[in-house]
Design a protein around this motif. Sequence first.
Motif, mmCIF file in Angstrom:
data_model
loop_
_atom_site.group_PDB
_atom_site.id
_atom_site.type_symbol
_atom_site.label_atom_id
_atom_site.label_comp_id
_atom_site.label_asym_id
_atom_site.label_seq_id
_atom_site.Cartn_x
_atom_site.Cartn_y
_atom_site.Cartn_z
ATOM 1 N N ALA A 297 0.820 -1.203 0.000
ATOM 2 C CA ALA A 297 0.000 0.000 0.000
ATOM 3 C C ALA A 297 0.856 1.256 0.000
ATOM 4 C CB ALA A 297 -0.938 -0.001 1.200
ATOM 5 N N GLU A 298 1.929 1.237 0.812
ATOM 6 C CA GLU A 298 2.815 2.397 0.937
ATOM 7 C C GLU A 298 4.254 1.936 0.764
ATOM 8 O OE1 GLU A 298 2.102 4.490 4.607
ATOM 9 O OE2 GLU A 298 -0.037 4.052 4.476
ATOM 10 N N GLY B 201 8.123 5.289 -10.525
ATOM 11 C CA GLY B 201 6.928 4.502 -10.352
ATOM 12 C C GLY B 201 6.696 3.568 -9.198
ATOM 13 N N GLY B 202 6.924 3.922 -7.944
ATOM 14 C CA GLY B 202 6.476 3.118 -6.823
ATOM 15 C C GLY B 202 6.952 1.690 -6.818
ATOM 16 N N SER C 159 0.750 -0.470 -4.959
ATOM 17 C CA SER C 159 -0.443 -0.821 -5.711
ATOM 18 C C SER C 159 -1.638 0.007 -5.252
ATOM 19 C CB SER C 159 -0.745 -2.310 -5.527
ATOM 20 O OG SER C 159 0.363 -3.083 -5.941
ATOM 21 N N PRO C 160 -2.105 0.944 -6.073
ATOM 22 C CA PRO C 160 -3.257 1.767 -5.699
ATOM 23 C C PRO C 160 -4.482 0.895 -5.386
ATOM 24 C CG PRO C 160 -2.207 2.630 -7.671
ATOM 25 C CD PRO C 160 -1.570 1.290 -7.385
ATOM 26 N N PHE D 295 -6.152 -7.585 3.022
ATOM 27 C CA PHE D 295 -6.871 -8.797 3.384
ATOM 28 C C PHE D 295 -7.337 -9.587 2.169
ATOM 29 C CE2 PHE D 295 -7.390 -6.007 7.100
ATOM 30 C CZ PHE D 295 -6.680 -6.780 8.003
ATOM 31 N N THR D 296 -7.246 -9.006 0.982
ATOM 32 C CA THR D 296 -7.633 -9.739 -0.232
ATOM 33 C C THR D 296 -6.563 -9.712 -1.319
ATOM 34 O OG1 THR D 296 -8.753 -7.797 -1.143
ATOM 35 C CG2 THR D 296 -10.101 -9.326 0.142
ATOM 36 N N ASP D 297 -5.634 -8.766 -1.275
ATOM 37 C CA ASP D 297 -4.671 -8.591 -2.361
ATOM 38 C C ASP D 297 -3.236 -8.976 -2.003
ATOM 39 O OD1 ASP D 297 -6.771 -7.537 -3.844
ATOM 40 O OD2 ASP D 297 -6.295 -5.479 -3.293
#
Length: 146
Positions: free
Chosen positions: A22-23, A44-45, A61-62, A67-69
């Motif tokens: 996420a971050e 690019g992150g 990942s935007p 809990f699912t990804d």
Amino acid sequence: MVSSESAAVSWSGSASAILPVAELDRAVTFYRELGFDVQVAEVGGYAFVEASGIRFHLSESPGFDPFTDAGMIYLYVDDVDSVHAALSLPSADSLPHQYLVERRMRGESLARIGVLRDEEWGMREFYFTDPDNNLVRVGSRLPASD
């Protein structure tokens, strides 16, 4: 598919798992604190994580939902006992799911560590999760028993 008339495919090279995060900055800090060398890509992150031949990538990942990804990776190490002993993370046993959901809602890390044990498939292993709930299993082969 490779046709039966052509030569066999030569899978020579290497591969790297890509863990979604996420971050990126938080993930980079986490893996650096575990002793990995982390190089952040200029664009690019994205980051490259490495230590003693172990390599994987991190990709911001935007819309990421831990809990699912979340992803998974298995790290083979020479001395799983010393790796487990060196990691200072909260015990997975002490963090029930609802507590993890509340931590996520507050923007806190989901990192935790499991117990070290011998498995019937011949590995001595444990797992930890990173701040984004990616599962990282770590193990060493058990000596063969006669």
